[in-house]
Design an enzyme around this catalytic site. Structure first.
Site, PDB file in Angstrom:
ATOM      1  N   LEU B 481     -37.670 -38.628 -30.604  1.00  0.00           N
ATOM      2  CA  LEU B 481     -36.755 -39.407 -29.592  1.00  0.00           C
ATOM      3  C   LEU B 481     -37.945 -40.017 -28.766  1.00  0.00           C
ATOM      4  CD1 LEU B 481     -34.430 -40.278 -27.928  1.00  0.00           C
ATOM      5  CD2 LEU B 481     -34.506 -38.388 -26.683  1.00  0.00           C
ATOM      6  N   GLU B 482     -37.818 -41.358 -28.989  1.00  0.00           N
ATOM      7  CA  GLU B 482     -38.807 -42.257 -27.992  1.00  0.00           C
ATOM      8  C   GLU B 482     -37.997 -42.789 -26.952  1.00  0.00           C
ATOM      9  OE1 GLU B 482     -39.710 -45.988 -29.785  1.00  0.00           O
ATOM     10  OE2 GLU B 482     -41.942 -45.949 -29.175  1.00  0.00           O
ATOM     11  N   ILE B 483     -38.457 -42.147 -25.722  1.00  0.00           N
ATOM     12  CA  ILE B 483     -38.003 -42.555 -24.400  1.00  0.00           C
ATOM     13  C   ILE B 483     -38.715 -43.629 -23.837  1.00  0.00           C
ATOM     14  CG2 ILE B 483     -37.417 -41.798 -22.164  1.00  0.00           C
ATOM     15  CD1 ILE B 483     -36.324 -39.250 -23.320  1.00  0.00           C
ATOM     16  N   THR B 519     -42.979 -46.971 -31.445  1.00  0.00           N
ATOM     17  CA  THR B 519     -42.875 -46.769 -32.841  1.00  0.00           C
ATOM     18  C   THR B 519     -42.494 -47.982 -33.695  1.00  0.00           C
ATOM     19  OG1 THR B 519     -40.554 -46.201 -32.308  1.00  0.00           O
ATOM     20  CG2 THR B 519     -42.230 -44.565 -32.719  1.00  0.00           C
TER      21      THR B 519
END
Lengths: 468, 735
Positions: B481-483, B519
């Site tokens: 998960l990219e926050i 990403t």
């Protein structure tokens, strides 16, 4: 109060010495003990009484009742009740019956049994189900109807026939057969039939396991016993106590609720046939039945598969008196509880007991007679320990402190489900009427009935002796 | 068999294989507790011993740690304890147990292996372990291991292919399965609450049962022979196999089959599996001693390979990314609302409901909502089919999900995650609608893969509550998960988002806002290069082969099909606008034409490949021939070898990653590596772009970039940070 032994190990000796006239001692205790309340009558609430309660002998499944149908057993219990009370049939406003494993042909077994027992065809009847507390549910349903002023006289009961349970075709086979019904042409029919494969014929047995967890009750009981650190020895001792006390009660003619049943084509059955006091040595030889090879629950310390039926006659107090009856007991406060069906499947009594006491405004010390359903010896002992554990009360029940365990000398003194048998839906009425009979015999006032049930549910009720 | 994306099994393959035949495997028990008679491992730090009657109870307890790990220090303590037990006449048998509920021995201490300077050191460690285990195996007194929770170990005694499978994959085995395989002898079900905490009582009970078992073994009332293990019960039908294995010819055939299979799956990029086969081979052909020797030697060699370093680095990174660096949020998120029931939305809902979050799944159309709800059901039901979930648990999990078309109940939401179409106008519309109905504390998170969060937040009345949560598809399988935080996002909002991500079981990286964040931005240039390569006449199958040979789990062309050509087009356009020439290379018109023709990728059934339900070997989409022909450009032969093509893709990826670090989008290289491996499938054996830059050499990377720059221009211009590292060889991203 000195005999309120909370430590179970100590109480081993106590129940061995129960050959002493404990009943007399307790009777003395009970009479001298001041109660928190003189009676549980509440203003504005109708007093509801149990006039009489009967049961046919509880038999191990596969014995004399093996060829009957459930409604036959229920019929016998209902007829027994009619004979014993001579209540005019048209006075009965309603009939409620409990059953667990349903015979599909008689899914409303209450109605079939009532018609066959000679009740008026104008008396409606319905069937309830709540696992091992089904007849408790039947009784409290009746209590509700009377309390609400809708009925004056209700017959409640429960029946179970474990000798014959419905075994179904597999789902695939059922689907094929149902589709076959709708097939119009021979071609369609043949094509359907040609799709049947050998595995379609594998039957579907009724689940012996909890639906939600897929765990059998015996397995859960074994884990429960382990969680409370209850040894095999303790369980065997408790089971032996149950059989010994039941035998004594049977021989002493105390089981007044039993009515004889003339089974068609067989002799009249007059007494329960599962009471078999054994020896610790013999019981010790048995292998664990569920958790193998190191479990502690065995066939000898579990209740066995039983056939049987029971029935009680409930009335409002005024109606009973108007009809000239001498009621046996008041049915007072009751509760239903439910909890985690996996790890606390059989702990219903632990949850229900403090709740019903609080509701009634009584304490443990006010209770003269305890009648608890014994599913497994380990389950009873686990409940006693749980009720006596502050940790359990605080961490699992959200209570400040424990309620305390019932003293064993007041507990199931005439045997229990382990020895008398446990026809699932018939047990509740047996507990209530036994409590009433014991109160009278032992000179007490308040009795507490409690039971656990599949699905992680439980029930408790206070029974108050009708003033003599 | 091999989980290629997840580096974790690979990690264990490298670090854990300590000895052979009684091989290590990773046993993780959640449902049951295990007891086995063999195998037993020393733990770190603390080993204690109680004598209960004639049974010695040995307890492992690594101080100040949630799990027990095999460490050097306590191997020796364990050895001492065992020697005492063997010397003590009064002790007839022993029980090994952990004092920690839920962890027997989680594995070899990675720090210990990392600390070893040479392969000889590791070999020596391994040999000490072997000696101990051999002694236990030959112990005159029965030893019972009472295992609760994660455990490395099993008494796998046979070199059958079944055993190969486990050694190679390092997979997790459920307790009941372990019993079936004959790895363990008895199962003890966990207990519920009694008069103390269930975990504490369960481990006590496990010990009681194990003591009974040990005593029974010692006085022979319990049979030492495993009664019903799969391996044993199958032994009858396998006996033919045993005899066959005795024949060198058959054995060679078996080795060959296994080797081929491994080769195919690892592309030869992971040295451990092949070594394992070699070890087993030696053990079977030349006897135990030779097997033990080569095992310890191989383990030593493997432990110091760059693959092992890369995987260990990922392990540490993953541990780091499982922590919330923003601390505990003020308010726990209990009710979550997900907007959009598409693939992503439903995926987010699925990983939320099964963690106990009350989740509202909202869509605008009944059809879309139905599809999304079915996706959640299907996801959970597949677990029921695999028996990791009961149908009852599935139902009760599903009761946390509410599907709806309106905003009912949003007044109780603690967080809203939008997963609607990637269009800034739609996002703005949704944000305004949502803000009208949610409570003041509620967080608005956007699951966008490229739109800058600050741009989305521009219309918000409360931008401090707006954050980006970029999930990866399929959500239930991708761990990352990219926050994304903007300048205005509050610390507490970030803390909440990370907490939710961790609850959903994600590995979380936190990056700064910017086009494509981290990403997507890394992937952009690489995909642009893929398009150029396609235009140069290399067909998609070949590109897939070249990229998987480099270690990417999914081929580059397939990846575009998976992502969706329309999404890729969108992203490429947005990023192209933001970054200009650097994101050029391939022609975006190629994508646009694909979209026009409906070749949207897997979801449309056609992209570069044709996808058919139930057909495994997909074929190339012949409709692409014309498109590819139309955009064909002449290839540059000087940079078109397979290796050059690989490097063209990878250097652009790494260069962009470095630029993200340079610009502060990334706060550290660790998160950069984790994001690339777990989110984009950057080859785990290389450990991520930064680890790769270290091992390949920044200077060498820059040289390659310069070479391609000469041919293609500024798309390959190395960034300043990379140049800095190239100029000072001692400078490394990972020290």
């Amino acid at each position: 109060m000195a005999c309120f032994i909370l430590n179970l190990r100590c109480s081993d000796t106590l129940w061995r010495s129960s050959k002493l006239p404990t009943a007399t001692i307790c009777a003395l205790l009970a009479t001298v003990q001041p109660k928190s309340k003189k009676t549980l009558a509440k203003s504005g609430v109708k007093n509801i009484v149990v006039v009489e309660g009967v049961r046919i002998p509880f038999l191990q499944s596969g014995t004399s009742y093996a060829d009957l149908m459930p409604h036959d057993l229920a019929r016998a219990a209902l007829q027994g009740l009619l004979n014993r009370t001579s209540v005019p049939r048209d006075v009965v406003d309603y009939i409620v019956y409990g059953t667990v494993i349903q015979e599909v042909k008689t899914s409303n077994v209450a109605r079939e049994a009532a018609l066959g027992a000679g009740f008026s065809d104008k008396t409606p009847a319905h069937t309830v189900t709540m696992a091992c507390i089904s007849s408790n549910q039947a009784m409290t349903t009746g209590v509700g109807m009377i309390a609400a002023g809708q009925c004056d006289v209700v017959v409640a009961g429960g029946v179970e026939l474990m000798s014959d349970v419905p075994i179904r075709h597999s789902r695939k086979m059922r689907k094929t057969m149902l589709t076959l019904n709708r097939a119009k042409t021979l071609g369609q029919k043949l094509s359907l039939i040609s799709k049947i494969r050998p595995d379609y014929f594998a039957p579907e047995l009724p689940a012996v396991a909890e639906f939600s967890t897929s765990e059998t009750m015996g397995h859960s009981a074994d884990r429960l016993a382990a969680a409370f650190g209850i040894s095999r020895l303790e369980q065997d001792e408790y089971a032996l106590r149950s059989h010994t006390l039941a035998k004594k009660a049977q021989d002493g003619g105390l089981l007044l609720d039993v009515v004889p049943f003339k089974v068609p084509g067989k002799d009249t059955v007059t007494k329960d046939n599962g009471i078999r006091p054994s020896s610790m040595e013999q019981m010790g030889k048995l292998k664990p039945a569920f958790v193998k090879p190191y479990g502690t629950v065995t066939a000898a310390n579990s209740s066995f598969l039983t056939d049987g039926a029971s029935a009680v006659l409930l009335m409002s107090e005024e109606k009973a008196l108007a009809m000239g009856y001498k009621p046996k007991a008041y049915l007072r406060d009751f509760v239903y509880v439910s909890q985690d069906p996996k790890d606390q499947l059989l702990l219903g009594p632990t949850y229900a007991t403090p709740k019903v006491l609080e509701k009634a405004g009584l304490t443990m010390a006010d209770i003269d007679v305890f009648e608890f359903h014994e599913a497994f010896a380990g389950q009873i002992l686990a409940n006693l320990k749980a009720m006596d554990s502050d940790w359990f009360a605080q961490n699992c029940m959200g209570r400040k402190s424990k309620v305390g365990a019932p003293p064993l000398e007041k507990f199931n003194n005439w045997g229990g489900s382990l020895s008398l048998g446990h026809p699932f839906a018939a047990t509740g009425c047996r507990l209530v009427i036994t409590a009433a009979h014991r109160l009278k015999k032992e000179g007490g006032q308040y009795g507490l009935v409690a039971a656990c049930a599949a699905g992680g549910q439980g029930h408790a009720m206070i029974v108050e002796l009708y003033p003599q | 068999m091999l989980a290629v994306i997840s580096p974790r099994p690979l990690l264990f393959r490298v670090s854990v294989k300590l000895f052979y035949v009684s091989s290590f495997s990773f046993l993780k028990s959640t449902e049951h507790k295990l007891i086995t008679r063999f195998c037993l491992f020393p733990a770190r730090s603390h080993v204690s011993c109680d004598i209960k009657g004639d049974v010695a109870v040995v307890r492992f307890n690594t101080p100040n740690s949630k799990v027990n790990t095999l460490s050097r220090q306590l191997s020796s303590e364990f050895t001492d304890v065992m020697n005492e037990i063997w010397a003590n006449e009064a002790v007839k048998s022993a029980v090994l147990i952990s004092s920690k509920p839920g962890s027997f021995i989680a594995g070899a201490d990675i720090d210990m292996i990392e600390a070893c300077k040479t392969s000889q050191e590791v070999t020596q460690l391994s040999q000490e372990g072997q000696k101990m285990l051999e002694k236990i195996e030959q112990s005159p007194k029965p030893v019972v291991a009472a295992i609760s929770g994660s455990c490395l170990g099993g008494g796998l005694e046979v070199g059958l292919p079944a055993a190969f499978d486990m050694m190679l994959t390092g997979r997790n085995i459920r307790a009941d399965r372990a019993k079936k395989m004959g790895l363990v002898d008895q199962l003890v079900d966990p207990l519920g609450p009694g008069m103390k905490a269930p975990e504490a009582r369960t481990i006590e009970y496990l010990e009681e049962v194990a003591i009974g078992f040990a005593r029974g073994l010692a006085n022979r009332t319990v049979s030492a022979k495993r009664s019903k293990g799969l391996i044993q019960s199958k032994s009858l039908c396998f006996s033919g196999m045993y005899y066959a294995m005795a024949l060198p010819f058959v054995r060679r055939q078996v080795y060959k089959t296994v080797e081929n299979k491994v080769q195919k799956q690892t592309k030869g990029l992971y040295p451990a599996p092949l070594k394992i086969i070699e070890v087993v081979k030696t053990g079977l052909d030349q006897g135990h001693d030779a097997g033990y020797l080569i095992e310890s030697q191989s383990f030593g060699q493997l432990a110091v390979t760059k693959e092992a370093k890369a995987l260990i680095g990922l392990y540490h990174g993953q541990v780091l990314c499982k922590k919330n660096k923003f601390g505990t949020p003020q308010r726990e998120v209990k009710t979550l609302a997900v907007l959009g029931a598409g693939l992503m939305g439903a995926g987010i809902a699925q990983v939320s409901v099964d963690k106990g979050l009350k989740t509202i799944l909202k869509d605008t159309a009944q059809q879309g909502l139905d599809r999304g709800q079915q996706q959640v059901f299907k996801g959970l039901n597949s677990k029921v089919k695999k028996k990791s979930l009961t149908s009852f648990e599935r139902d009760s999990i599903l009761s946390n999900l509410t599907g709806q078309l309106d905003y009912k109940g949003f007044e109780k939401a603690d967080m809203v995650i939008e997963a609607v179409f990637e269009d800034i106008n739609i996002k703005h519309k949704v944000l305004k609608e949502v803000e009208a109905v949610i409570p003041a504390h509620c967080i608005f998170a956007s699951n966008t893969s490229a739109l800058p969060i600050s741009q989305i937040a521009a219309v918000s009345k409360r931008p401090e509550k707006v954050i980006g949560m970029h999930y990866f598809s399929p959500v239930d399988r991708m761990q990352l998960l990219e926050i994304i935080t903007t300048d205005k996002t509050s610390q507490d909002t970030a803390a909440s988002a990370v907490a939710v991500g961790l609850k959903q079981g994600k590995v979380v990286i936190v990056v700064k806002d910017g086009p494509g964040f981290y990403t997507t931005r890394c992937l952009g240039p690489m995909l642009a290069e893929v398009v150029r390569v396609l235009q140069e006449g290399i067909d998609p199958k070949k590109i897939d082969a070249i990229s998987t040979a480099f270690g990417f789990p999914v081929g580059a062309a397939t990846l575009i099909d998976e992502v969706g050509v329309d999404v890729a087009t969108h992203v490429a356009e947005d990023l192209g606008k933001a970054f200009g020439e650097r994101f050029g290379g391939g022609s975006i018109e190629l994508f646009k034409l694909m979209v026009e023709k409906g070749f949207l990728g897997r979801k449309a059934g056609k992209g570069f490949y044709v996808y058919q339900e139930g057909v495994k070997n997909r074929s190339l989409n012949s409709g692409m021939d014309e498109i590819l022909a139309r955009f064909k450009v002449p290839a540059k032969p000087e940079v078109c070898t397979d290796e050059d093509i690989q490097m063209r893709l990878v250097t652009r990826f790494v260069n962009e990653a470095a630029m993200c670090l340079q610009e502060g989008i990334l706060s550290n290289p660790v998160e950069g590596d984790i994001g690339a491996v777990f989110g984009l499938g950057f080859p785990p054996c290389l450990g991520g772009p930064f680890r790769y830059a270290d091992s390949y050499g920044a200077k060498q990377l820059v040289d390659k970039l310069r070479k391609y720059e000469a041919v293609y221009g500024s798309q390959f211009t190395p960034c300043q940070l990379l140049l800095d590292y190239a100029n000072s060889p001692s400078k490394k991203f990972h020290q």
